[in-house]
Structure formats: C-alpha cells, structure tokens
Design a protein around this motif. Structure first.
Motif: not given
Length: 168
Positions: A76-85
């Motif tokens: 139903i949609g995307r959440l904001p992109r998440y950059l990992t360590t």
C-alpha cells in the motif's frame, strides 16, 4: 576519505489484517548469517537486478524467507528509506496481509517467524531510546522489548517511523 557505497535493499512491513487485533509479521535471523545474525527483522534483502521494484524485491524475499504467498499481500506504500551503518539503503514496503497464509521459515536464513500485535508496536510507551558507542561514534536507536524478544536497530527504527507517520 573512502566513500561508502550503499546496496539497495527492500523489506516488507507486513501488517496482518485481523481487524482490531492486527499484527506485524517479524522474523529472527539465523545465527549463521554474516550480517545482522540473530536479530529480529522484517522479511527482505538486497534488490536484485531482475526485481522490477522495491515492492517486487520485498515480495520475492518474503516468499523465499518465510513462504509468504504474494497472493495474500497488498503493498500500500513505502516508508522513508533507511540507511544502515552496514551500508544498506533500505526501502520499507508497507503492506496489508490477508489472513489464511501459511508461513514456513527458510532454515538457511530464518530461525523463527512470529507475529507481534500492531497495537503493542504502535504504543509509544513501548518505545525506548538507547545509545551505544560504535566505531567511535555515539549511535542512538530505538528498542521495543516484547516478551523474550528484543526488537531494536533498523527494525525498531522502521516501526518508529510507521508510528510517527500514522499514529503519533
């Protein structure tokens, strides 16, 4: 100065439509995995060249990891992109899952698959902010202890974003 190249990845944030008792499907990664072993995670992984979109990658990974049949899943949609360590740029794909599916963990990747009540995860009283020194920097992260399970890091961060977007 070395440049960190991020790998594109996608995770499925699968909310099971159980009416007022909606749940979120999570996995415990096997201890034998190179990255994030033993951690609680959403089904997901690297976006492969043959994947048409982050949604396609998330659905493929959920099928591979826990046999979640895409016929039961409606992105139903995307959440904001998440950059990992660890160098991943993750696109969380929010989806509604219809009941009736059967899940089987792929033993090469997933030690356990389980559901957590959405109401628990979307209650700010269950969100704790913690910090730890990592590579000389203080890292802040959320934890959401649930019974004997310890949800933290990327997974808790994505759940916190879901909370902030829709429940705060």
């Amino acid at each position: 100065m070395t440049q960190v190249h991020s790998r594109e990845a996608a995770v499925l944030v699968p909310v099971v439509d159980r009416g007022d008792a909606a749940t979120v499907i999570l996995t415990t990664r096997t201890r034998s995995l190179r990255k994030h072993s033993g951690q609680i995670a959403f089904p997901g992984g690297a976006i492969d060249p043959q994947d048409a979109s982050p949604e396609a990658a998330a659905l493929r990974e959920a099928l591979e990891e826990i046999t979640l049949d895409p016929a039961y899943v409606e992105p139903i949609g995307r959440l904001p992109r998440y950059l990992t360590t660890t160098g991943f740029c993750i696109t969380p794909v929010l989806a509604i899952v219809s009941p009736g599916f059967t899940l089987r963990p792929n033993p090469g990747e997933v030690a356990d698959v389980f559901e957590v009540p959405l109401g628990f995860l979307m209650d700010a009283a269950n969100h704790r902010q913690e910090s730890r020194m990592f590579d000389g920097l203080t890292r802040h992260y959320y934890t959401m202890p649930y019974g004997e399970r310890f949800i933290w890091g990327v997974t808790a961060g994505i759940l916190r974003t879901l909370y902030e977007r829709f429940y705060a």
